[in-house]
Scaffold this active site. Sequence first.
Site, PDB file in Angstrom:
ATOM      1  N   ASN A   1      -7.288  -2.531  14.405  1.00 49.31           N
ATOM      2  CA  ASN A   1      -8.680  -2.842  14.061  1.00 49.31           C
ATOM      3  C   ASN A   1      -8.778  -4.075  13.155  1.00 49.31           C
ATOM      4  OD1 ASN A   1      -7.741  -1.959  11.614  1.00 49.31           O
ATOM      5  ND2 ASN A   1      -9.028  -0.120  11.502  1.00 49.31           N
TER       6      ASN A   1
ATOM      7  N   GLU B   1      -9.633  -1.790   5.537  1.00 40.68           N
ATOM      8  CA  GLU B   1     -10.193  -1.410   6.826  1.00 40.68           C
ATOM      9  C   GLU B   1     -11.487  -2.199   7.093  1.00 40.68           C
ATOM     10  OE1 GLU B   1      -8.255   0.203   8.649  1.00 40.68           O
ATOM     11  OE2 GLU B   1      -8.026   2.305   8.144  1.00 40.68           O
TER      12      GLU B   1
ATOM     13  N   HIS C   1      -7.086  -4.626  10.381  1.00 36.91           N
ATOM     14  CA  HIS C   1      -6.872  -4.446   8.933  1.00 36.91           C
ATOM     15  C   HIS C   1      -5.608  -5.169   8.473  1.00 36.91           C
ATOM     16  CE1 HIS C   1      -4.510  -0.364   9.472  1.00 36.91           C
ATOM     17  NE2 HIS C   1      -3.665  -1.355   9.433  1.00 36.91           N
TER      18      HIS C   1
ATOM     19  N   ASP D   1       0.811  -1.219   0.000  1.00 38.98           N
ATOM     20  CA  ASP D   1       0.000   0.000   0.000  1.00 38.98           C
ATOM     21  C   ASP D   1       0.842   1.266   0.000  1.00 38.98           C
ATOM     22  OD1 ASP D   1       0.911  -0.477   2.582  1.00 38.98           O
ATOM     23  OD2 ASP D   1      -1.058  -0.965   3.374  1.00 38.98           O
TER      24      ASP D   1
END
Length: 241
Positions: free
Chosen positions: A136, A143, A138, A67
């Site tokens: 979280n 996400e 991810h 990313d």
Amino acid sequence: MQIHLYDHAEQVGQAAATLIAAQVISKPDSVLGLATGSTPIPTYQALIKMYRDGVLDFSKVRTFNLDEYCKLPIDHECSYHSFMREQLFDHINLPLDHTRVPNGNAENLQEEGANYDMAISRAGGIDIQVLGIGRNGHIGFNEPANAFVYGCHVVNLTQSTIEANRRFFDSEDDVPRQAISLGIGSIMNARKVLLLATGEDKAQAIRDAIYGDINPKTQASILRTHPDVIFLLDKAAAGLL
Ligand code: F6R
């Protein structure tokens, strides 16, 4: 699925580097999927050491990063392009033109995503994918959501991720709100996946990924359906298992 536990983050890095080294030794033109962030730094340091010790040759290896932030200049000190050069690429004999990080400044980001997926396919697919995990759950910048997205795409970063990544920037306002990320499909297509997690702040995400429902609210949970995934965890990240 395999889970390996270690006392310290350094050992997680050594273990991941050993598995990557085995891949590169057995297939010198391996395609590596790479991650940024704090977690893989000990892995990259161990790989650099193996290169300096004459154990590893990266001259034929190709890499694709997971990313990149959108609209952050490539040479910005917080870009993932810069991170990879500082933490790995500038210290080993990997030709820079064998490396790719998504271009978050492309005029047409959708096209960039499609081209990125195509480039991975043309390279023969990813042999070994290194992943960290967000607090979280991810992976890449996929996400928590209502669905898993297959291909490389633009994502809106959640507040939790913006806060987690704020430590690299001068202020929270400077953290980009969008990123371009490999999708879950491309990650799952990798022939082998290494998920690295260190530190107490990852313990809940690791618990959800391993014991929770397989659900896009915890994107890493999908990894349990991968035929060859290895979780490398330190004691703190494994604290809620
Ligand atoms: C980085 C990436 C992210 C990170 C995750 C954990 O390329 O895709 O999923 O792996 O946010 O980051 P750290 O390791 O900094 O805790």
